[in-house]
Each structure stands twice: as structure tokens, then as C-alpha cells.
Design an enzyme around this catalytic site. Structure first.
Site, PDB file in Angstrom:
ATOM      1  N   GLY A  48       0.590  -1.009   0.036  1.00 50.87           N
ATOM      2  CA  GLY A  48      -0.209   0.008   0.289  1.00 50.87           C
ATOM      3  C   GLY A  48       0.549   1.401   0.363  1.00 50.87           C
ATOM      4  N   VAL A  63      -7.480  -7.261   3.713  1.00 48.81           N
ATOM      5  CA  VAL A  63      -6.825  -8.809   3.686  1.00 48.81           C
ATOM      6  C   VAL A  63      -5.660  -8.172   2.034  1.00 48.81           C
ATOM      7  CG1 VAL A  63      -6.803 -10.812   2.856  1.00 48.81           C
ATOM      8  CG2 VAL A  63      -8.939  -9.933   3.987  1.00 48.81           C
ATOM      9  N   THR A 110      -1.621  -9.278   3.907  1.00 47.50           N
ATOM     10  CA  THR A 110      -0.481 -10.183   3.589  1.00 47.50           C
ATOM     11  C   THR A 110      -0.983 -11.599   4.005  1.00 47.50           C
ATOM     12  OG1 THR A 110      -0.369  -9.267   5.773  1.00 47.50           O
ATOM     13  CG2 THR A 110       0.838  -7.922   4.585  1.00 47.50           C
ATOM     14  N   ASP A 170      -5.440  -2.954  13.236  1.00 43.24           N
ATOM     15  CA  ASP A 170      -4.195  -3.644  12.814  1.00 43.24           C
ATOM     16  C   ASP A 170      -4.450  -5.121  12.318  1.00 43.24           C
ATOM     17  OD1 ASP A 170      -2.496  -4.600  10.591  1.00 43.24           O
ATOM     18  OD2 ASP A 170      -1.437  -2.950  11.184  1.00 43.24           O
ATOM     19  N   LYS A 187       8.530 -14.596  16.387  1.00 41.32           N
ATOM     20  CA  LYS A 187       8.864 -16.171  17.034  1.00 41.32           C
ATOM     21  C   LYS A 187      10.275 -16.976  16.308  1.00 41.32           C
ATOM     22  CE  LYS A 187       5.864 -21.018  16.418  1.00 41.32           C
ATOM     23  NZ  LYS A 187       4.485 -20.936  16.625  1.00 41.32           N
ATOM     24  N   ARG A 207      18.661  -1.404  46.122  1.00 40.53           N
ATOM     25  CA  ARG A 207      19.548  -2.501  47.028  1.00 40.53           C
ATOM     26  C   ARG A 207      18.496  -3.081  47.923  1.00 40.53           C
ATOM     27  NH1 ARG A 207      23.357   1.209  50.478  1.00 40.53           N
ATOM     28  NH2 ARG A 207      23.609  -1.166  51.596  1.00 40.53           N
ATOM     29  N   HIS A 226      10.734  12.664  56.376  1.00 42.52           N
ATOM     30  CA  HIS A 226       9.069  11.111  56.353  1.00 42.52           C
ATOM     31  C   HIS A 226       8.122  11.269  55.363  1.00 42.52           C
ATOM     32  CE1 HIS A 226      12.216   9.163  58.208  1.00 42.52           C
ATOM     33  NE2 HIS A 226      12.003  10.509  59.555  1.00 42.52           N
ATOM     34  N   ASN A 251      -3.880  12.706  60.925  1.00 41.88           N
ATOM     35  CA  ASN A 251      -4.469  13.785  61.253  1.00 41.88           C
ATOM     36  C   ASN A 251      -3.462  15.359  61.012  1.00 41.88           C
ATOM     37  OD1 ASN A 251      -7.405  13.242  61.606  1.00 41.88           O
ATOM     38  ND2 ASN A 251      -6.999  12.612  63.396  1.00 41.88           N
ATOM     39  N   ARG A 286      -7.500  15.019  65.822  1.00 39.67           N
ATOM     40  CA  ARG A 286      -6.862  16.503  65.262  1.00 39.67           C
ATOM     41  C   ARG A 286      -5.968  17.286  66.637  1.00 39.67           C
ATOM     42  NH1 ARG A 286      -6.869  17.702  60.723  1.00 39.67           N
ATOM     43  NH2 ARG A 286      -8.035  15.094  60.061  1.00 39.67           N
TER      44      ARG A 286
END
Length: 511
Positions: A33, A63, A65, A124, A136, A211, A272, A413, A433
């Protein structure tokens, strides 16, 4: 007999140069194409796919290939005499290289006006079949899906007459990744169209092995998503220092989350994953100095992020302090020279370009995954949000806005106490709180701040106790989300004590 390459691509970047190179090396080129038209127009001699199959492209190119003369030529094992005899008997020639990438399904469904029919036509069929066949049979066939591999493939063929076996194995693995990603996109789209339960497909590349994890007995790895995003540690440039640890990555990510919410010069120190000192300033130098002075103790062994170019003056201020990581969008050469004296200090350059795009956040739980939109929302505190008779002045309003942006990033909190655009006390992660408020207010008092304070709470205050406590420590304004059925109790107490109170209407819990 000349080697043959089959070429059929949607992404045509670098294609002409690549295929011209193959032709010069004596390869025959089979094309389909639009690929054939492009190559022909650039003087590359090609064989049409119909000349190979003896059958025309049919069904509007659906269709073309899917034929034994294509897949037989790709899949036949060259080391099995029976395979080669079968090819000869059926007049099938081997295909030694397949260059295929797939219809642009992702780009198609991203269009706002895309129709279901358009999406279907961009699924596709022949392409994935050829890719998988070539992958493969990688011992005999080279599969190329990525234009970035063209140069390597050409160089190896030029030097050795063919690609190296290890290269073919690597390209095979990349090809299966290519089809897997493609199928995931289609499956996600089609399940949504069909009304089936959603499946979550994630694509992340290993960035580095670590680590260990949170603790030395835990294995850990760091993965990055495919598409770059700003304010992301996954795409940071590490200029110097030791390798990042699991906890470093968590902390640095938290630092970047805070920096994202500020447009003015801003600096924040974290320990932290909680801010321990944060400040805005007229300059980045002022912001750094005020953030450092906010808590000179907790910054030890911490992380510092700035949202402006880090200058020599800031670097000199950091030099005597033990820090784990310094993060900035850029660094002056003089600043880098100063920081380079601390060999173990991790210096990270991070893109801090602002973006409105929604960012997903993934959190693993045992046996599952939580997904939410990252909390990038920023509310600008204003006088219309005030619910008390006492109203804050302009300076207090500015501090209320600053405190609200900071407390969002403190573990619930959460309480942040601020004054004059910098934190003076932070209470994080307590089971109630009032306990968080007590910690933050005591920090402020110990630092000598006892009046004109602003208190920010990430959750509503359902009782008057936090308001009463805040008043004893010199708090004159409070910002909170509101939304409790007992909001009135806090409002009444604030009015009684002459404290102005802001309800933002938005909650920012951080668990």
C-alpha cells in the site's frame, strides 16, 4: 539468492533511508500500500505484495498479507530440511527481515470526534500477524518495529551480512512488547464500548533495581511509565550523589507534590514525606532561608526542594547541613560546584513545567490496586470563604492561603501553623486532631511565636476543643474544609474568641 525484506509501516519516520540502505546492500524489498508508494516515489525499487501472493489486496486493504506465501516465507525454519523443501515445492521464497509497525489506533481514539467505525478500521490485523510470525522465528528472521533500531540493524547487516543473533532475540522481545501494548489499548477500548467490566492494563519500564525497599529485608524495584510528565521523579536527571533508595524516592516524590502547588518562589524541607519547614519569599534565596529557619532541627537528613533555579547563595546555605537530596528545576554552574563538595548528596534536576493534565495515582494493596486522580487541585483562599464575624486582614489572608497549601501535604490528621509566609509548627499523622494541633502549636511556641498565628487543618473541626487550644497559643485565624454537622460549634467558639475562620469547602486528606 538475494535476501528479502517485507516492509509495511504506519510510522514512516526514517523509512526511506533505512530501506534504501537495505537495497544498496543487495536486498529485495517487498512493500504494501502506502509504504510502497512512498518508497517508489523516492526511487527505491519494490515488489508489490500482490506480486508475491499472486492475489490482489481485497476488502479495502483489510486482506493483503494474510497468505501462505507471506507467512510461510517468514515462519519456515531454515534448519529443518522439510520446511525448506515445502517452500520450494510451493514456490515460496524466504523473507529474512520484516519491518512493520501498526495502524495508529491510540492516536485515532484520542481524537475528540472519533467514531466507533473509525476506531475499528484502525485495528491492525495483518501487521500484528507478521510481527508475531517474525518474532517467533527470530533465529532466522529480523523483526523491526521501532525506527530507532534502523541504524543498528543496517550497520550489523553491512558488517556481517545479517543481524547478530542476540540482536534478533532483543528485537523479537521488543516486537512482542509492541503487539502486547497494542492489544491492551484495543481491549480497553472495546471493553468500554461493549459495556464490560473494566480491566486495568499498566505499562511501566524498569528504571532501576534498588538495594532494598523500606527496610533491608524487602526486595524493591523502581519503574517508570512510558510517557514523561512534569514534577516526576521517574524522569529526573540525577546530577550527582549516591543511588536513590526506596525511601529517598518516596520522600522526593512527596517534595515534588508540595512544590507543584506554588507558583511564587518557594522552598520546602521534608522528612518522612512530611513538610518540616516551608516558605515563600520574594526570591528563592529568601524562601530557602525562611524554610531553613522554620525548623533547623528536623531538616537534618532531610530533602529540600525549590521551584526556581538553585543559586550559589542557596547552595552555600545548604553546604554545612547534612541533606539527603536537593531538588530544583535547574542549577547555576556555581551552585553545582559548591554542592559537588558533598559527594554523597543526591542532586536532582526535575522538569517543573506546569500542566493541567490529570495524573493517575496508583497505590498497591495486598491483592489489589487503588487508583485515583492525583490531588493536584489548589484552592485560593479568599474573603468570601470566611464564616465568622471576625474577618482576616490581607496579611492573615495570605497566611491562610499559604497554610492551606502546606497542610494538604502533611499526613492526616494534619495541622500546620504558619506566620508571615512560612511554617512555624507542623503536627502530622496523629490519631486525633487535637494531638496534631498540640504538637504544631508547641513547636511554634518553642520558636518564640505566640501571636498573630494562622492554623490550617486538613479536616474539619467538629468540636470547639481545637479552636480553644489554638486561641491559647496566639492563633488569630483558622482555615479548614468545613463540612461537619457540628460546624456551628467551632464557628461560635471562634467568634467568641475573636478568631476568624475560613471554610474552603474542600478536604485534602493524605493517608
Amino acid at each position: 539468492m538475494a535476501r528479502r525484506a517485507l516492509v509495511s509501516v504506519s510510522d514512516k519516520r526514517g523509512l526511506v533511508e533505512f530501506v534504501s540502505g537495505l537495497e544498496k546492500l543487495g536486498w529485495e524489498i517487498i512493500a504494501t500500500g502506502g509504504t510502497k508508494k512512498l518508497l517508489d516515489s523516492n526511487g527505491v525499487k519494490t515488489i508489490g505484495i500482490s506480486e508475491v501472493t499472486g492475489f490482489p489486496e481485497i476488502c479495502d486493504g483489510r486482506v493483503k498479507t494474510l497468505h501462505p506465501k507471506v507467512h510461510g516465507g517468514i515462519l519456515a525454519r531454515r534448519d529443518i530440511p522439510e520446511h525448506m523443501a515445502t517452500l520450494k515445492e510451493n514456490e515460496i521464497e524466504t523473507i529474512d527481515l520484516v519491518c512493520v509497525n501498526l495502524y495508529p489506533f491510540k492516536q485515532t481514539i484520542a481524537k475528540p470526534d472519533v467514531t466507533f467505525e473509525d476506531a475499528i478500521e484502525n485495528i491492525d490485523i495483518g501487521g500484528p500477524s507478521m510481527v508475531r510470525s517474525a518474532a517467533k522465528n527470530w533465529k532466522d528472521v529480523t523483526i523491526v518495529c521501532d525506527p530507532s533500531d534502523y541504524e543498528k540493524v543496517l550497520n550489523e547487516i553491512a558488517q556481517n551480512g545479517n543481524t547478530l543473533q542476540q540482536t534478533r532475540l532483543e528485537l523479537s522481545a521488543k516486537a512482542y512488547t509492541h503487539t502486547a501494548e497494542y492489544d491492551m489499548m484495543i481491549a480497553t477500548y472495546m471493553r468500554a464500548q461493549a459495556g464490560l467490566n473494566e480491566k486495568l492494563f499498566l505499562e511501566f519500564d524498569l528504571k532501576q533495581g534498588l538495594r532494598y525497599g523500606e527496610n533491608p529485608h524487602q526486595d524493591a524495584k523502581f519503574y517508570a511509565q512510558a510517557e514523561k510528565v512534569p514534577f516526576s521523579l521517574a524522569f529526573a536527571e540525577q546530577i550527582q550523589g549516591k543511588e536513590l533508595s526506596y525511601n529517598n524516592i518516596q520522600d522526593a516524590n512527596a517534595a515534588l507534590s508540595v512544590a507543584r502547588d506554588f507558583s511564587e518562589p518557594f522552598c520546602c524541607a521534608l522528612k518522612h514525606m512530611n513538610p518540616c519547614g516551608a516558605a515563600v519569599g520574594a526570591t528563592i534565596e529568601e524562601a530557602w532561608q525562611r524554610a531553613y529557619e522554620a525548623d533547623k532541627v528536623s531538616i537534618y537528613g532531610g530533602i529540600v526542594v525549590v521551584n526556581r533555579e538553585l543559586t550559589a547563595e542557596v547552595a552555600l546555605g545548604m553546604k554545612p547541613i547534612f541533606l539527603e537530596i536537593v531538588i530544583a528545576p535547574s542549577f547555576t554552574p556555581e551552585a553545582l560546584e559548591i554542592l559537588s563538595a558533598k559527594k554523597n548528596l543526591r542532586v536532582l534536576k526535575v522538569d517543573m513545567t506546569r500542566s493541567e493534565a490529570a495524573v493517575p495515582q496508583y497505590v498497591g494493596v495486598c491483592g489489589g490496586m487503588l487508583v485515583q486522580r492525583l490531588d493536584t487541585d489548589v484552592e485560593n483562599v479568599n474573603l468570601d470563604m470566611c464564616v465568622t464575624k471576625t474577618k482576616p486582614g490581607a496579611e492573615l489572608l495570605s497566611d491562610l492561603d499559604f497554610g492551606w497549601k502546606i497542610v494538604k501535604h502533611v499526613k492526616s490528621n494534619a495541622i500546620a501553623v504558619v506566620r508571615d509566609g512560612h511554617t512555624i509548627g507542623v503536627g502530622a499523622g496523629q490519631t486525633n486532631r487535637v494531638g496534631s494541633a498540640q504538637i504544631a502549636l508547641e513547636q511554634a511556641k518553642a520558636a518564640g511565636f505566640t501571636e498573630g498565628l494562622v492554623l490550617a487543618s486538613d479536616g474539619f473541626l467538629p468540636f470547639a476543643d481545637t479552636v480553644e487550644l489554638a486561641s491559647k497559643y496566639g492563633v488569630t485565624a483558622i482555615v479548614q474544609p468545613g463540612g461537619s454537622i457540628r460546624d456551628e460549634e467551632s464557628i461560635v467558639k471562634a467568634d467568641e474568641l475573636g478568631i476568624s475562620m475560613i471554610f474552603t469547602g474542600v478536604r485534602h486528606f493524605k493517608h
